[in-house]
Design a protein around this motif. Structure first.
Motif, PDB file in Angstrom:
ATOM      1  N   GLY A 173      -3.335  -2.460  -0.296  1.00 25.26           N
ATOM      2  CA  GLY A 173      -2.286  -2.556  -1.399  1.00 25.26           C
ATOM      3  C   GLY A 173      -2.580  -3.209  -2.538  1.00 25.26           C
ATOM      4  O   GLY A 173      -2.015  -3.048  -3.483  1.00 25.26           O
ATOM      5  N   ASN A 182      -0.299  -5.753 -12.296  1.00 27.32           N
ATOM      6  CA  ASN A 182       0.437  -4.314 -12.322  1.00 27.32           C
ATOM      7  C   ASN A 182       0.874  -4.149 -10.927  1.00 27.32           C
ATOM      8  O   ASN A 182       0.173  -4.149 -10.043  1.00 27.32           O
ATOM      9  CB  ASN A 182      -0.440  -3.099 -12.821  1.00 27.32           C
ATOM     10  N   ILE A 183       2.321  -3.792 -10.819  1.00 26.98           N
ATOM     11  CA  ILE A 183       2.975  -3.302  -9.570  1.00 26.98           C
ATOM     12  C   ILE A 183       3.460  -2.000  -9.543  1.00 26.98           C
ATOM     13  O   ILE A 183       4.147  -1.508 -10.474  1.00 26.98           O
ATOM     14  CB  ILE A 183       4.158  -4.391  -9.278  1.00 26.98           C
ATOM     15  N   ALA A 184       2.964  -1.240  -8.458  1.00 28.48           N
ATOM     16  CA  ALA A 184       3.417   0.280  -8.425  1.00 28.48           C
ATOM     17  C   ALA A 184       4.173   0.175  -6.883  1.00 28.48           C
ATOM     18  O   ALA A 184       3.757   0.009  -5.974  1.00 28.48           O
ATOM     19  CB  ALA A 184       2.463   1.116  -8.247  1.00 28.48           C
ATOM     20  N   VAL A 185       5.608   0.503  -7.307  1.00 30.33           N
ATOM     21  CA  VAL A 185       6.458   0.530  -6.112  1.00 30.33           C
ATOM     22  C   VAL A 185       6.195   2.087  -5.296  1.00 30.33           C
ATOM     23  O   VAL A 185       6.540   3.096  -6.281  1.00 30.33           O
ATOM     24  CB  VAL A 185       7.998   0.477  -6.484  1.00 30.33           C
ATOM     25  N   THR A 186       5.535   2.197  -4.210  1.00 30.59           N
ATOM     26  CA  THR A 186       5.099   3.298  -3.911  1.00 30.59           C
ATOM     27  C   THR A 186       6.200   4.115  -2.934  1.00 30.59           C
ATOM     28  O   THR A 186       6.294   5.394  -2.420  1.00 30.59           O
ATOM     29  CB  THR A 186       3.980   3.358  -2.973  1.00 30.59           C
ATOM     30  N   ASP A 187       7.182   3.264  -2.264  1.00 32.35           N
ATOM     31  CA  ASP A 187       8.193   3.725  -1.452  1.00 32.35           C
ATOM     32  C   ASP A 187       9.151   2.892  -1.200  1.00 32.35           C
ATOM     33  O   ASP A 187       9.227   1.485  -1.565  1.00 32.35           O
ATOM     34  CB  ASP A 187       7.352   3.992  -0.061  1.00 32.35           C
ATOM     35  N   GLU A 209       0.262  -2.179  -4.858  1.00 30.37           N
ATOM     36  CA  GLU A 209       1.096  -1.186  -4.293  1.00 30.37           C
ATOM     37  C   GLU A 209       2.096  -1.766  -3.510  1.00 30.37           C
ATOM     38  O   GLU A 209       1.695  -2.279  -2.349  1.00 30.37           O
ATOM     39  CB  GLU A 209       0.534   0.073  -3.898  1.00 30.37           C
ATOM     40  N   GLY A 253       0.717  -1.385  -0.006  1.00 28.19           N
ATOM     41  CA  GLY A 253      -0.047   0.022   0.035  1.00 28.19           C
ATOM     42  C   GLY A 253       0.763   1.270   0.213  1.00 28.19           C
ATOM     43  O   GLY A 253       2.067   1.131   0.245  1.00 28.19           O
ATOM     44  N   SER A 254       0.153   2.459  -0.230  1.00 31.14           N
ATOM     45  CA  SER A 254       0.957   3.696  -0.236  1.00 31.14           C
ATOM     46  C   SER A 254       0.964   3.954   1.199  1.00 31.14           C
ATOM     47  O   SER A 254       0.261   3.495   2.215  1.00 31.14           O
ATOM     48  CB  SER A 254      -0.059   4.556  -0.973  1.00 31.14           C
ATOM     49  N   SER A 289      -2.657   4.835   2.579  1.00 30.36           N
ATOM     50  CA  SER A 289      -3.340   3.507   2.853  1.00 30.36           C
ATOM     51  C   SER A 289      -2.976   2.931   4.132  1.00 30.36           C
ATOM     52  O   SER A 289      -3.452   2.025   4.813  1.00 30.36           O
ATOM     53  CB  SER A 289      -3.530   2.633   1.790  1.00 30.36           C
ATOM     54  N   ASP A 317      -4.054  -5.049  -9.345  1.00 27.84           N
ATOM     55  CA  ASP A 317      -2.972  -3.946  -9.174  1.00 27.84           C
ATOM     56  C   ASP A 317      -2.538  -3.785  -7.924  1.00 27.84           C
ATOM     57  O   ASP A 317      -3.474  -4.084  -6.879  1.00 27.84           O
ATOM     58  CB  ASP A 317      -3.825  -2.600  -9.413  1.00 27.84           C
TER      59      ASP A 317
END
Length: 146
Positions: free
Chosen positions: A69, A120-125, A84, A44-45, A48, A82
């Motif tokens: 996430g 889909n993978i978003a690297v948020t940190d 995160e 998660g972000s 979140s 999706d």
């Protein structure tokens, strides 16, 4: 009476109904599978995760942390995901993302029978080594007058 219609082909018991898998089930499976991958610090972000920490302390709120996430769109035979993630500093983001994708796709397809059309993978940190451990806030207690 056996319940069969004369002349009709016999149906197997497994074919006499429909199984529906909700988005939330797929999200939990994907979230747990992603967390198994070394290098994934959290899901998660930042927002979140903060909101999730509060929600986790509420009665019944811990169930939501497994799917934090993750967003799934589930159809009849396919799903799209999706995710995160927060990765540990020093790991190869490309390798961690690949491992997360492989583990999530394998777990979701094995457990649900749905085809994962995309993950889909978003690297948020990135979790830095010198950052302190994210401490959950102490639970709010109510005082009751007696």
């Amino acid at each position: 009476m056996t319940g069969s219609v004369p002349g009709a082909p016999a149906r197997e018991p497994a074919d006499r109904g429909r199984t529906t898998i909700t988005d939330g089930v797929v999200e939990k499976i994907a979230g747990l599978a992603a967390r198994e991958v070394p290098g994934v610090h959290a899901m998660g972000s930042g927002l979140s995760r903060s909101l999730g920490a509060v929600r986790d302390r509420a009665p019944g709120g811990a169930k939501a942390s497994a799917s934090r996430g993750v967003k799934a769109e589930v159809g009849e035979v396919q799903t799209a995901l999706d995710l995160e993630i927060v990765v540990d500093y020093g790991v190869s983001i490309r390798d961690v993302a690949r491992a997360v994708r492989e583990n999530v796709v394998a777990a979701v397809e094995r457990m649900t029978g749905l085809e994962v059309v995309e993950a889909n993978i978003a690297v948020t940190d990135v979790k830095l080594p010198d950052e302190g451990v994210e401490e959950p806030e102490p639970p709010v207690t109510s005082t009751r007058l007696q």
